[in-house]
Design a protein around this motif. Structure first.
Motif, PDB file in Angstrom:
ATOM      1  N   SER A 186       0.959  -1.072  -0.011  1.00 15.42           N
ATOM      2  CA  SER A 186       0.017   0.026  -0.379  1.00 15.42           C
ATOM      3  C   SER A 186       0.865   0.671   0.107  1.00 15.42           C
ATOM      4  CB  SER A 186      -1.279  -0.145   1.562  1.00 15.42           C
ATOM      5  OG  SER A 186       0.009  -0.042   2.434  1.00 15.42           O
ATOM      6  N   GLY A 187       0.017   2.056  -0.748  1.00 22.96           N
ATOM      7  CA  GLY A 187       1.202   3.445  -0.314  1.00 22.96           C
ATOM      8  C   GLY A 187       1.116   4.185  -1.675  1.00 22.96           C
ATOM      9  N   GLY A 188       1.224   3.392  -2.115  1.00 24.66           N
ATOM     10  CA  GLY A 188       1.356   4.294  -3.922  1.00 24.66           C
ATOM     11  C   GLY A 188       0.240   5.116  -4.341  1.00 24.66           C
ATOM     12  N   GLY A 189       0.752   6.379  -5.434  1.00 30.74           N
ATOM     13  CA  GLY A 189      -0.907   6.928  -5.346  1.00 30.74           C
ATOM     14  C   GLY A 189       0.003   8.079  -6.433  1.00 30.74           C
ATOM     15  N   LEU A 190      -0.543   8.901  -6.483  1.00 31.86           N
ATOM     16  CA  LEU A 190      -0.206  10.608  -8.130  1.00 31.86           C
ATOM     17  C   LEU A 190       0.614  11.416  -7.557  1.00 31.86           C
ATOM     18  CD1 LEU A 190      -0.272  11.122 -10.804  1.00 31.86           C
ATOM     19  CD2 LEU A 190      -2.559  12.209 -10.357  1.00 31.86           C
ATOM     20  N   VAL A 191       2.050  11.852  -7.862  1.00 37.15           N
ATOM     21  CA  VAL A 191       2.473  12.615  -6.364  1.00 37.15           C
ATOM     22  C   VAL A 191       2.948  13.692  -7.497  1.00 37.15           C
ATOM     23  CG1 VAL A 191       4.883  11.182  -6.146  1.00 37.15           C
ATOM     24  CG2 VAL A 191       4.026  13.398  -5.275  1.00 37.15           C
ATOM     25  N   ARG A 199      10.802  11.415  -9.780  1.00 42.07           N
ATOM     26  CA  ARG A 199      11.007  12.317 -10.531  1.00 42.07           C
ATOM     27  C   ARG A 199      10.426  11.114 -11.270  1.00 42.07           C
ATOM     28  NH1 ARG A 199      17.497  10.612 -10.312  1.00 42.07           N
ATOM     29  NH2 ARG A 199      18.436  12.024  -8.519  1.00 42.07           N
ATOM     30  N   PRO A 200       9.503  11.722 -11.621  1.00 44.17           N
ATOM     31  CA  PRO A 200       8.179  10.980 -13.170  1.00 44.17           C
ATOM     32  C   PRO A 200       9.300   9.794 -13.701  1.00 44.17           C
ATOM     33  CG  PRO A 200       9.106  13.472 -14.156  1.00 44.17           C
ATOM     34  CD  PRO A 200       9.647  13.074 -13.153  1.00 44.17           C
ATOM     35  N   GLU A 201      10.254   9.769 -13.652  1.00 47.24           N
ATOM     36  CA  GLU A 201      10.776   8.120 -14.078  1.00 47.24           C
ATOM     37  C   GLU A 201      10.918   7.330 -12.806  1.00 47.24           C
ATOM     38  OE1 GLU A 201      12.348  11.447 -14.454  1.00 47.24           O
ATOM     39  OE2 GLU A 201      14.530  10.986 -13.824  1.00 47.24           O
ATOM     40  N   ASP A 202      10.426   7.641 -12.076  1.00 46.79           N
ATOM     41  CA  ASP A 202       9.749   6.722 -10.766  1.00 46.79           C
ATOM     42  C   ASP A 202       8.658   6.146 -11.278  1.00 46.79           C
ATOM     43  OD1 ASP A 202      11.777   8.944  -8.330  1.00 46.79           O
ATOM     44  OD2 ASP A 202      13.112   6.705  -9.465  1.00 46.79           O
ATOM     45  N   VAL A 212       2.181   3.575  -8.752  1.00 46.71           N
ATOM     46  CA  VAL A 212       3.225   5.559  -8.271  1.00 46.71           C
ATOM     47  C   VAL A 212       3.421   5.783  -9.404  1.00 46.71           C
ATOM     48  CG1 VAL A 212       5.461   6.500  -7.080  1.00 46.71           C
ATOM     49  CG2 VAL A 212       4.491   4.224  -6.315  1.00 46.71           C
ATOM     50  N   THR A 213       2.400   6.819  -9.815  1.00 48.75           N
ATOM     51  CA  THR A 213       2.499   7.770 -10.572  1.00 48.75           C
ATOM     52  C   THR A 213       3.154   9.451 -10.153  1.00 48.75           C
ATOM     53  OG1 THR A 213       0.863   6.985 -11.426  1.00 48.75           O
ATOM     54  CG2 THR A 213       1.558   8.881 -12.940  1.00 48.75           C
ATOM     55  N   VAL A 214       4.006   9.653 -10.760  1.00 46.38           N
ATOM     56  CA  VAL A 214       5.010  11.289 -10.376  1.00 46.38           C
ATOM     57  C   VAL A 214       4.815  11.803 -12.014  1.00 46.38           C
ATOM     58  CG1 VAL A 214       7.170  11.803  -9.897  1.00 46.38           C
ATOM     59  CG2 VAL A 214       6.386   9.513  -9.448  1.00 46.38           C
ATOM     60  N   SER A 215       3.998  12.940 -11.624  1.00 41.08           N
ATOM     61  CA  SER A 215       3.998  13.866 -12.783  1.00 41.08           C
ATOM     62  C   SER A 215       4.644  15.127 -12.577  1.00 41.08           C
ATOM     63  CB  SER A 215       2.500  15.037 -12.476  1.00 41.08           C
ATOM     64  OG  SER A 215       2.581  15.075 -11.496  1.00 41.08           O
ATOM     65  N   SER A 216       5.367  15.570 -13.511  1.00 39.09           N
ATOM     66  CA  SER A 216       6.709  16.329 -13.621  1.00 39.09           C
ATOM     67  C   SER A 216       5.317  18.249 -14.350  1.00 39.09           C
ATOM     68  CB  SER A 216       6.765  16.803 -15.535  1.00 39.09           C
ATOM     69  OG  SER A 216       6.028  16.440 -16.613  1.00 39.09           O
TER      70      SER A 216
END
Length: 117
Positions: free
Chosen positions: A6-11, A88-91, A113-117
């Motif tokens: 758990s703990g993933g999300g958009l950041v 980072r977005p590449e994560d 896990v989604t990392v937006s730029s």
């Protein structure tokens, strides 16, 4: 016996997330003696190693996450953590935990896990 991540999300880039992976049904001595790892898989790419911690608490990190991610293990809670900072977005990808114990090798179901730029 389950392995729940758990703990993933958009950041946003530069942000932080903390992933957890709880292992129910494993006796304390088995979990304490286990080596645990985090892997991730980005879309269209192979699963790759991210971080690992041995039963003796020695840690190892992929070069791309070193000094940004921290792996830890709480034996009493049967839980593994991955603190991810300066994201980072590449994560971006699905993150999986893995436990290698004397009773077997176990994978969690993954958390996005989604990392937006």
């Amino acid at each position: 016996v389950q392995l729940q991540a758990s703990g993933g999300g958009l950041v946003q880039a530069g942000g932080s997330l903390r992933l957890s992976c709880a292992r129910s049904g494993m006796i304390l001595s088995t979990f304490t003696g286990a080596a645990v790892d985090w892997y991730r898989q980005a879309p269209g790419k192979q699963r790759e190693f991210v971080a690992g911690i041995t039963s003796g608490r020695a840690t190892n990190y992929a070069a791309s996450v070193k000094d940004r991610f921290t792996i830890s293990k709480d034996n009493r809670k049967r839980t593994i953590y991955l603190q991810m900072d300066s994201l980072r977005p590449e994560d971006t990808g699905v993150y999986y935990c893995n436990i290698n114990a004397d009773t077997g090798n176990f994978w969690g179901q993954g958390t996005q896990v989604t990392v937006s730029s």
